[in-house]
Structure formats: C-alpha cells, structure tokens
Design a protein around this motif. Structure first.
Motif, PDB file in Angstrom:
ATOM      1  N   ASP A 208       0.853  -1.189   0.000  1.00  0.00           N
ATOM      2  CA  ASP A 208       0.000   0.000   0.000  1.00  0.00           C
ATOM      3  C   ASP A 208       0.891   1.243   0.000  1.00  0.00           C
ATOM      4  N   VAL A 209       1.067   1.857  -1.173  1.00  0.00           N
ATOM      5  CA  VAL A 209       1.989   2.992  -1.274  1.00  0.00           C
ATOM      6  C   VAL A 209       1.417   4.239  -0.613  1.00  0.00           C
ATOM      7  N   ASP A 210       0.115   4.298  -0.391  1.00  0.00           N
ATOM      8  CA  ASP A 210      -0.477   5.481   0.234  1.00  0.00           C
ATOM      9  C   ASP A 210      -0.036   5.637   1.686  1.00  0.00           C
ATOM     10  N   LYS A 211       0.383   4.545   2.318  1.00  0.00           N
ATOM     11  CA  LYS A 211       0.799   4.604   3.720  1.00  0.00           C
ATOM     12  C   LYS A 211       2.301   4.807   3.888  1.00  0.00           C
ATOM     13  N   LEU A 212       3.021   4.910   2.780  1.00  0.00           N
ATOM     14  CA  LEU A 212       4.477   4.926   2.875  1.00  0.00           C
ATOM     15  C   LEU A 212       5.008   6.132   3.630  1.00  0.00           C
ATOM     16  N   THR A 225      10.093  -1.512  -5.930  1.00  0.00           N
ATOM     17  CA  THR A 225      10.234  -2.099  -7.253  1.00  0.00           C
ATOM     18  C   THR A 225       9.969  -1.044  -8.314  1.00  0.00           C
ATOM     19  N   ILE A 226      10.702  -1.113  -9.419  1.00  0.00           N
ATOM     20  CA  ILE A 226      10.473  -0.182 -10.524  1.00  0.00           C
ATOM     21  C   ILE A 226       9.077  -0.383 -11.106  1.00  0.00           C
ATOM     22  N   GLU A 227       8.444  -1.523 -10.795  1.00  0.00           N
ATOM     23  CA  GLU A 227       7.078  -1.776 -11.268  1.00  0.00           C
ATOM     24  C   GLU A 227       6.079  -0.777 -10.691  1.00  0.00           C
ATOM     25  N   LEU A 228       6.465  -0.041  -9.650  1.00  0.00           N
ATOM     26  CA  LEU A 228       5.583   0.975  -9.079  1.00  0.00           C
ATOM     27  C   LEU A 228       5.604   2.278  -9.878  1.00  0.00           C
ATOM     28  N   HIS A 229       6.446   2.367 -10.906  1.00  0.00           N
ATOM     29  CA  HIS A 229       6.360   3.532 -11.793  1.00  0.00           C
ATOM     30  C   HIS A 229       4.964   3.550 -12.409  1.00  0.00           C
ATOM     31  N   SER A 230       4.386   4.719 -12.486  1.00  0.00           N
ATOM     32  CA  SER A 230       2.982   4.837 -12.896  1.00  0.00           C
ATOM     33  C   SER A 230       2.729   4.291 -14.300  1.00  0.00           C
ATOM     34  N   ARG A 231       3.753   4.250 -15.157  1.00  0.00           N
ATOM     35  CA  ARG A 231       3.552   3.773 -16.531  1.00  0.00           C
ATOM     36  C   ARG A 231       4.056   2.340 -16.741  1.00  0.00           C
ATOM     37  N   ASN A 235       1.987  -2.339 -13.409  1.00  0.00           N
ATOM     38  CA  ASN A 235       1.280  -1.502 -12.429  1.00  0.00           C
ATOM     39  C   ASN A 235      -0.155  -1.292 -12.913  1.00  0.00           C
ATOM     40  N   VAL A 236      -0.899  -2.380 -12.951  1.00  0.00           N
ATOM     41  CA  VAL A 236      -2.237  -2.334 -13.552  1.00  0.00           C
ATOM     42  C   VAL A 236      -3.231  -1.565 -12.691  1.00  0.00           C
ATOM     43  N   GLU A 237      -2.953  -1.430 -11.391  1.00  0.00           N
ATOM     44  CA  GLU A 237      -3.841  -0.666 -10.516  1.00  0.00           C
ATOM     45  C   GLU A 237      -3.565   0.828 -10.576  1.00  0.00           C
ATOM     46  N   GLY A 238      -2.525   1.213 -11.285  1.00  0.00           N
ATOM     47  CA  GLY A 238      -2.204   2.636 -11.414  1.00  0.00           C
ATOM     48  C   GLY A 238      -1.721   3.262 -10.118  1.00  0.00           C
ATOM     49  N   LYS A 239      -0.979   2.505  -9.326  1.00  0.00           N
ATOM     50  CA  LYS A 239      -0.454   3.056  -8.074  1.00  0.00           C
ATOM     51  C   LYS A 239       0.536   4.173  -8.372  1.00  0.00           C
ATOM     52  N   VAL A 240       0.529   5.196  -7.526  1.00  0.00           N
ATOM     53  CA  VAL A 240       1.395   6.353  -7.731  1.00  0.00           C
ATOM     54  C   VAL A 240       2.190   6.616  -6.451  1.00  0.00           C
ATOM     55  N   MET A 241       3.509   6.631  -6.589  1.00  0.00           N
ATOM     56  CA  MET A 241       4.365   6.969  -5.457  1.00  0.00           C
ATOM     57  C   MET A 241       4.874   8.389  -5.652  1.00  0.00           C
ATOM     58  N   GLN A 242       4.838   9.188  -4.603  1.00  0.00           N
ATOM     59  CA  GLN A 242       5.190  10.600  -4.736  1.00  0.00           C
ATOM     60  C   GLN A 242       6.677  10.773  -5.044  1.00  0.00           C
ATOM     61  N   GLN A 243       6.998  11.851  -5.777  1.00  0.00           N
ATOM     62  CA  GLN A 243       8.361  12.074  -6.235  1.00  0.00           C
ATOM     63  C   GLN A 243       9.348  12.188  -5.079  1.00  0.00           C
ATOM     64  N   GLU A 244       8.931  12.789  -3.978  1.00  0.00           N
ATOM     65  CA  GLU A 244       9.873  12.942  -2.861  1.00  0.00           C
ATOM     66  C   GLU A 244      10.282  11.582  -2.301  1.00  0.00           C
ATOM     67  N   LEU A 245       9.417  10.558  -2.454  1.00  0.00           N
ATOM     68  CA  LEU A 245       9.783   9.212  -2.029  1.00  0.00           C
ATOM     69  C   LEU A 245      10.709   8.562  -3.053  1.00  0.00           C
ATOM     70  N   TRP A 246      10.451   8.767  -4.334  1.00  0.00           N
ATOM     71  CA  TRP A 246      11.347   8.225  -5.351  1.00  0.00           C
ATOM     72  C   TRP A 246      12.769   8.751  -5.159  1.00  0.00           C
ATOM     73  N   SER A 247      12.905  10.005  -4.781  1.00  0.00           N
ATOM     74  CA  SER A 247      14.250  10.585  -4.650  1.00  0.00           C
ATOM     75  C   SER A 247      15.014  10.006  -3.460  1.00  0.00           C
ATOM     76  N   LYS A 248      14.310   9.316  -2.553  1.00  0.00           N
ATOM     77  CA  LYS A 248      14.956   8.636  -1.427  1.00  0.00           C
ATOM     78  C   LYS A 248      15.104   7.141  -1.694  1.00  0.00           C
ATOM     79  N   SER A 249      14.822   6.734  -2.940  1.00  0.00           N
ATOM     80  CA  SER A 249      14.680   5.319  -3.255  1.00  0.00           C
ATOM     81  C   SER A 249      15.890   4.724  -3.958  1.00  0.00           C
ATOM     82  N   ILE A 250      16.095   3.449  -3.672  1.00  0.00           N
ATOM     83  CA  ILE A 250      16.978   2.595  -4.463  1.00  0.00           C
ATOM     84  C   ILE A 250      16.047   1.598  -5.156  1.00  0.00           C
TER      85      ILE A 250
END
Length: 288
Positions: A208-212, A225-231, A235-250
């Motif tokens: 659940d990315v909304d709780k991250l 996972t790179i599978e969480l990229h919106s495109r 990622n068939v559910e269209g989950k979206v992770m906010q950019q500020e979290l991506w910038s802290k991500s490996i």
C-alpha cells in the motif's frame, strides 16, 4: 503556437532526454549508486572473485545480497547454521539462473570483497526467514528459521568482519507477530545491527503505497520495485508513489533500457540490477 501537439511532443522529448542525461551523470559521479543484485548473474564467469573484479572494472562498488541460514549440511561442505549469500531458489537449486557468488558462505564473501575492493564497497543485505510465519514460509527449507535466528547470526558476522559503514540491512519487522518474545528478540537484534549498518525497507508492487509516508521515516532508504512507476505495464492498478519518495529510493530490479528509462524519470538515489554490465553499456549510449 507552443501548445500544438508537435510542440508538446518536442517538449516531452527534450524532458526525457534531460532526465536520461541527468541519470547518466548521477551514476557516473556516484550521486546515484548502481547496485549489482545477487552479485550479477550475467557475468561471463562462474567464479565469484572474477565476477567481483568485472564489477569493479565497470565501476560498480555496491552489491545487493540475499542471505539464507542453512538448515542442514550441504553437499558442498557448508555446515548447517551457516549464513550464506543466496537467493532461496539458489539455495534450493530450483532456479535456472545462478549468480557466480550464489551459495557462498558470508565470511568468504566478505573476504573476497575486501580482497577485490579493499574498503571501497557497500552491501545491502536481505536476510530471508519466516517473517510472516505463514504456512508457505514454514514449509520452505530456505525460510524455515525464525527471523531472530538469522538476525543473530548476521549481527555476529557484521561485528566479526567489522562492516560498520559498509552495510545496510533490508528488514521490516512483523508487528502482527503473536510470539511476543520472538518479536522482542528481533527488535533488540535489529537495534544492535543498526548501530553498524543502515536500515532499508523493501517495497513490492502489492504494498500500500499510500501509507508509505508514515512508514519510511525510520529507514535510511526505501527500496521500491520499478514496477511501481505509474507507466510500468505491471502496475495495472495505477499506483502512484510521490516524487519525494522516489528521490529517497533505491529501485529494483532494472535490467533493460525500458526500466532504465522509468528509473531516469523518477531520479532515484540508487538502482539495483541483475545485469549491471548491460546497464553501463546502455548508459554509455545515452547523451553522447
């Protein structure tokens, strides 16, 4: 005039190129780290040290390792209760793909890293165990141990090998665990591990990315996972992770140019790949 489809397309194309150039520069400068996953299974060698030397030659000093605690003496002379570098499928010999360092005892792996890299290396480590205590985990010979067993062994070997500053543990405790004594042991062992190593959190497509936002503060980095990229097509559910979290991500696992372009779009702080040599080759062709 600037809002015509052609102009929008050109702007989009320029933005994509800029992001790709930015990622290439970030990896080459070390601002974004390229991790070899499972010590790089597309190496042209079966020898662990040779694989590490290949990685060093292409500028890869970061490795992302799965760890298993052996349950029985193995045919290759590894005793039970030994911490080894292996994906569970490598340990069980149920995969067609093995990394050169698969099923290598942890102490031997660290000795090889120090021989090849001296002190210029970093490892992220995911200890495999029955974290959820599911029937599937408890029936899996690679996961059967209670997590405190593998955390205890990991702490012992982190201290023995003096890995402080060179390591991160990828661990998320299960606070739904009914065995309070086991949970308390896990908490204490993880507290001691993080006196030496950073703490990373793995994030799967099913999470659940909304709780991250509420969950990530205690971690030094998150590993989505790179599978969480919106495109991403998965990622068939269209989950979206906010950019500020991506910038802290490996992000993991990035093995081809399509996924590398997704990574460029979100500007992560690191990339994990099974095929780091291929990733370096692709980057060389960008922004020439």
């Amino acid at each position: 005039q600037s809002d015509t489809p052609a102009a929008i397309s050109l702007t989009s194309s320029n933005e994509i190129r800029e992001k790709k150039c930015r990622l290439k520069q970030a990896i080459q400068s070390g601002e974004c780290q390229l991790f070899s996953h499972r010590s790089y299974y597309n190496a042209k060698t079966d020898d662990c040290r040779n694989a590490m030397e290949q990685l060093k030659r292409i500028g890869v000093h970061h490795l992302d390792l799965d760890l298993v605690l052996t349950t029985t003496d193995k045919d290759d002379g590894i005793a039970s209760n030994t911490l080894i570098v292996a994906h569970p499928m490598e340990y069980k010999h149920t995969t067609p793909t093995y990394s050169p360092c698969g099923n290598t005892p942890f102490n031997e792996m660290i000795n090889l890293l120090k021989t090849v890299y001296n002190d210029n290396f970093f490892i992220s480590m995911e200890p495999k165990a029955a974290w959820r205590q599911t029937t599937q985990e408890l029936n899996d010979v690679a996961l059967i141990h209670p997590p405190s067993r593998i955390l205890e062994k990991l702490l012992e070997l982190i201290e023995f090998n003096e890995l402080a500053g060179h390591c991160a543990a990828i661990v998320e405790l299960n606070y739904q665990l009914k065995d309070e004594a086991e949970l308390h042991r896990q908490e204490e062992l993880l507290r001691r591990i993080t006196q030496h190593c950073q703490l990373f959190k793995g994030i799967r497509l099913s999470d659940d990315v909304d709780k991250l936002h509420h969950d990530v503060e205690e971690y030094d980095a998150i590993m989505p996972t790179i599978e969480l990229h919106s495109r991403h097509p998965r990622n068939v559910e269209g989950k979206v992770m906010q950019q500020e979290l991506w910038s802290k991500s490996i992000v993991w696992v990035v093995d081809n140019e399509v996924d590398l372009e997704f990574a460029a779009d979100v500007s992560p702080r690191g990339i994990v790949s099974n095929t780091p040599q291929e990733i370096v080759r692709i980057l060389e062709g960008w922004c020439q």
